[in-house]
Design a protein around this motif. Structure first.
Motif, short mmCIF file in Angstrom:
data_model
loop_
_atom_site.label_atom_id
_atom_site.label_comp_id
_atom_site.label_asym_id
_atom_site.label_seq_id
_atom_site.Cartn_x
_atom_site.Cartn_y
_atom_site.Cartn_z
N ALA A 235 20.54 0.02 -36.36
CA ALA A 235 21.37 1.28 -36.40
C ALA A 235 20.72 2.13 -37.73
O ALA A 235 21.19 3.24 -37.83
CB ALA A 235 22.75 0.99 -37.22
N LEU A 236 20.06 1.17 -38.16
CA LEU A 236 19.57 2.24 -39.36
C LEU A 236 17.89 2.23 -38.56
O LEU A 236 16.80 3.07 -39.29
CB LEU A 236 18.94 1.30 -40.65
CG LEU A 236 19.59 0.82 -41.44
CD1 LEU A 236 19.58 0.19 -42.31
CD2 LEU A 236 20.06 2.23 -42.40
N ALA A 237 17.51 2.10 -37.63
CA ALA A 237 16.46 2.81 -36.79
C ALA A 237 14.96 2.02 -37.20
O ALA A 237 14.18 2.11 -37.50
CB ALA A 237 17.00 4.35 -36.24
N LEU A 238 15.14 0.83 -37.82
CA LEU A 238 13.59 0.37 -38.74
C LEU A 238 13.00 -0.22 -37.99
O LEU A 238 13.34 -0.40 -36.28
CB LEU A 238 14.84 -0.97 -39.30
CG LEU A 238 15.64 -0.93 -40.91
CD1 LEU A 238 15.78 -1.89 -41.18
CD2 LEU A 238 15.51 0.39 -41.60
N SER B 74 12.89 -3.46 -34.27
CA SER B 74 14.54 -3.48 -34.30
C SER B 74 15.01 -2.60 -32.96
O SER B 74 14.07 -1.51 -32.53
CB SER B 74 15.77 -2.32 -35.22
OG SER B 74 15.14 -1.54 -35.01
N ASP B 75 16.33 -3.43 -32.29
CA ASP B 75 16.74 -2.71 -31.28
C ASP B 75 17.99 -3.20 -30.60
O ASP B 75 18.43 -3.60 -31.38
CB ASP B 75 15.70 -3.46 -29.82
CG ASP B 75 14.95 -5.36 -29.58
OD1 ASP B 75 16.21 -5.43 -30.07
OD2 ASP B 75 14.48 -5.38 -29.08
N ASP B 76 17.92 -2.30 -29.05
CA ASP B 76 19.69 -3.16 -28.95
C ASP B 76 20.05 -4.60 -28.61
O ASP B 76 20.87 -4.70 -27.80
CB ASP B 76 19.69 -2.32 -28.32
CG ASP B 76 19.15 -2.15 -26.47
OD1 ASP B 76 18.47 -3.22 -26.57
OD2 ASP B 76 20.16 -1.61 -25.95
N SER B 77 19.09 -5.28 -28.37
CA SER B 77 18.93 -6.48 -28.37
C SER B 77 20.30 -6.98 -28.29
O SER B 77 20.99 -8.48 -28.21
CB SER B 77 18.22 -7.67 -28.01
OG SER B 77 17.77 -7.82 -29.92
N TRP B 78 20.62 -7.11 -29.62
CA TRP B 78 22.27 -7.28 -30.57
C TRP B 78 23.40 -7.76 -29.55
O TRP B 78 24.41 -8.18 -29.85
CB TRP B 78 22.24 -7.09 -32.16
CG TRP B 78 22.25 -6.33 -31.98
CD1 TRP B 78 21.04 -4.96 -31.70
CD2 TRP B 78 23.49 -5.15 -31.88
NE1 TRP B 78 22.64 -3.67 -32.02
CE2 TRP B 78 24.15 -3.66 -32.12
CE3 TRP B 78 24.71 -5.73 -31.84
CZ2 TRP B 78 24.95 -2.93 -31.43
CZ3 TRP B 78 26.19 -4.97 -32.35
CH2 TRP B 78 26.05 -3.89 -31.94
N ALA C 71 22.68 -8.62 -38.85
CA ALA C 71 21.34 -8.21 -39.58
C ALA C 71 20.68 -7.72 -38.04
O ALA C 71 20.09 -6.36 -38.94
CB ALA C 71 20.59 -9.14 -39.91
N ASP C 72 20.94 -7.70 -36.87
CA ASP C 72 20.13 -7.59 -36.00
C ASP C 72 20.55 -5.92 -35.76
O ASP C 72 19.87 -4.81 -35.35
CB ASP C 72 19.90 -7.73 -34.88
CG ASP C 72 18.65 -9.28 -34.85
OD1 ASP C 72 18.17 -8.73 -35.80
OD2 ASP C 72 18.81 -10.51 -34.25
N ALA C 73 21.68 -5.56 -35.36
CA ALA C 73 22.79 -5.13 -35.92
C ALA C 73 22.60 -3.74 -36.90
O ALA C 73 22.34 -2.28 -36.54
CB ALA C 73 24.90 -5.04 -35.55
#
Length: 266
Positions: free
Chosen positions: A196-199, A202-206, A190-192
């Motif tokens: 990817a959608l730049a919501l 969100s960040d790249d911690s996934w 879900a985080d990825a």
């Protein structure tokens, strides 16, 4: 009215796919399944309380079945966002046809984006990192991922490219069957997709490794664990293949209508 990211607000989200999108591995059929798509919907609802969400995914479905059974209902719901994730059930079959599988995925991408829907999808990790018997499938996975990226690029589909990241093969992210993500894995997916959608939020911690390495089992323990896994999961899967049945036989979508989203505490 477009939001800060230049896209219209997401008020209707529809998920298409198979068991992973249905949420297998995150909850159970008695208490209910959650899964990454539900978790993504909750992320969206925190920013858009009026969001409604439908999940058309059914376990066991291959890409042609997702296309035939879920695309038309998805279009009828007029989503602002759709996620399309399928293909793993196809590549596990002996008669896997890359062109057919990729063709059905691309047809869904084209139909949805052609209606102005924002679409997101995933790439898949190498199952051989979790299941030694699945190592011969690596070329199939790589080929399908390449075709997903190419089709997505042609149709403006957002790709959560999970495949290159080592963390996605950490066994702690997976359920006991090693085919479906566990709760932590579903949250990472879900985080990825959100990233990817730049919501917002969100960040790249996934992509980051879990704290502490997964302890490798001793040889004897590993052998026993593989035998138990084969008896509990591989054997029943092979029996279904021999009988021509599917885990999804007789099942329908868990959430076929657009409904408001309840946000859980975690």
């Amino acid at each position: 009215m477009p939001g800060p990211d230049g896209h219209p607000p997401i008020l209707r989200y529809v998920a298409l796919g198979d068991s992973q999108t249905e949420g297998v591995g995150d909850g159970d059929d008695t208490a209910g399944l959650r899964g990454w798509a539900d978790r993504l919907a909750e992320h969206l609802a925190r920013r858009e309380p009026g969001l409604t969400y439908a999940n058309l995914a059914v376990r066991g479905r291959r890409a042609p079945e997702v296309h035939a059974e879920q695309l038309a209902p998805a279009l009828a719901l007029r989503p602002d966002l759709a996620t399309v994730v399928a293909g793993v059930n196809d590549l596990l079959r002996p008669g896997f046809d890359l062109d057919e599988t990729a063709g059905h995925l691309e047809a869904m991408f084209a139909a949805l984006t052609g209606r102005g829907v924002r679409v997101a999808t995933l790439t898949f990790p190498d199952p051989g990192r979790l299941v030694p018997l699945a190592r011969p499938l690596a070329p199939r996975v790589d080929a399908l991922n390449a075709r997903i990226r190419q089709a997505a690029d042609r149709h403006g589909v957002v790709v959560a490219d999970t495949a290159p990241h080592a963390v996605v093969s950490d066994p702690r992210l997976w359920s006991a069957d090693r085919l479906h993500a566990g709760p932590l894995g579903h949250q990472r997916i879900a985080d990825a997709v959100a990233h990817a959608l730049a919501l917002p939020g969100s960040d790249d911690s996934w992509t980051r490794p879990l704290l502490g390495p997964a302890a490798p089992p001793g040889r004897a323990t590993a052998v026993v664990r593989e035998l138990r896994w084969a008896a509990a999961f591989l054997g029943p899967w092979l029996v279904r293949r021999l009988r021509g049945t599917s885990s999804g036989d007789g099942r329908t979508a868990k959430r076929p209508r657009l409904l408001p989203v309840s946000i859980t505490g975690d």
